[in-house]
Write an enzyme that holds these catalytic residues in place. Structure first.
Site: not given
Length: 239
Positions: A150-151
């Site tokens: 996600a990052y």
């Protein structure tokens, strides 16, 4: 009044060092922070305007935008605020991790850039490249991450915002990205971790904040660079 430079996330590390440097250069600096550190008091004593804002709270973000909109002109916006959640972070579902990463790295810069575009253009005063937006992304955006999906995805989206805003705001506003890898170790990082990290780079050393500061200075002073991502990663792409 001199048009200010806005830096998000000035509480520590790159944001803090960059704010101190620009203040020492005589610039008017507005910094945002989520958590209070002694560094915030130091920056305030040095002349910075500091504003607390939790970017995960959209109501606080809108209040911040209203405050910043009162300035008739803005010289630069440097989007440095960041968070680093692993996909299996305790206390968060996968959906929440993605939401939070996209909020702080994509939605916040997107909203701020749109809201303050006229102030950035006003600072240009008809001179091409007289104002700037700089997005701090991450070198991992170009190759992904097994544990921080996600990052990495959110930083890749921020990199894409660089392209869109560079086209939208030209020629008055230059928009660029800086994609760091390992810039500073934490005091708690042991020798084994440092050696492992150095092994991933062609230039096995700790870059330090000065590498980012020098690149920011270059972008602010350039009159012919926009829509580009500048990697500061020690040659990791060659490994």
């Amino acid at each position: 009044m001199t048009a200010p430079m806005i830096i998000t996330g000035v509480g520590k590390r790159i944001g803090y060092a960059l704010a101190k440097h620009l203040l020492a250069q005589g610039h008017c600096v507005i910094g945002t922070y989520r958590r209070h550190y002694p560094s915030i008091d130091e920056l305030q004593a040095l002349g910075a305007t500091v504003i607390q804002c939790d970017f995960y709270d959209n109501a606080q973000l809108q209040t911040l935008i209203e405050q910043l909109s009162q300035y008739p002109a803005i010289r630069a916006i440097i989007h440095n605020a960041s968070d680093w959640l692993a996909d299996n972070s305790a206390g968060f579902t996968a959906h929440e991790v993605m939401q939070r990463m996209m909020q702080v790295h994509v939605s916040v810069p997107y909203q701020i850039n749109l809201a303050l575009a006229s102030q950035l253009q006003a600072a240009a005063q008809g001179e091409v490249g007289a104002s700037d937006i700089i997005h701090l992304t991450d070198s991992v955006a170009e190759k992904g991450s097994a544990k921080h999906i996600a990052y990495a995805a959110s930083k890749a989206a921020l990199d894409n915002l660089t392209l869109s805003f560079a086209a939208k705001l030209a020629p008055e506003v230059k928009v660029n990205a800086i994609a760091p890898a390992m810039i500073l170790f934490n005091p708690s990082d042991d020798d084994a971790y440092r050696q492992k990290t150095w092994a991933n780079a062609m230039l096995p050393k700790e870059a330090g904040n000065q590498e980012i500061i020098a690149l920011v200075e270059y972008l602010l002073n350039s009159r012919y660079v926009t829509g580009r991502s500048h990697h500061v990663d020690g040659g990791r792409h060659l490994k």
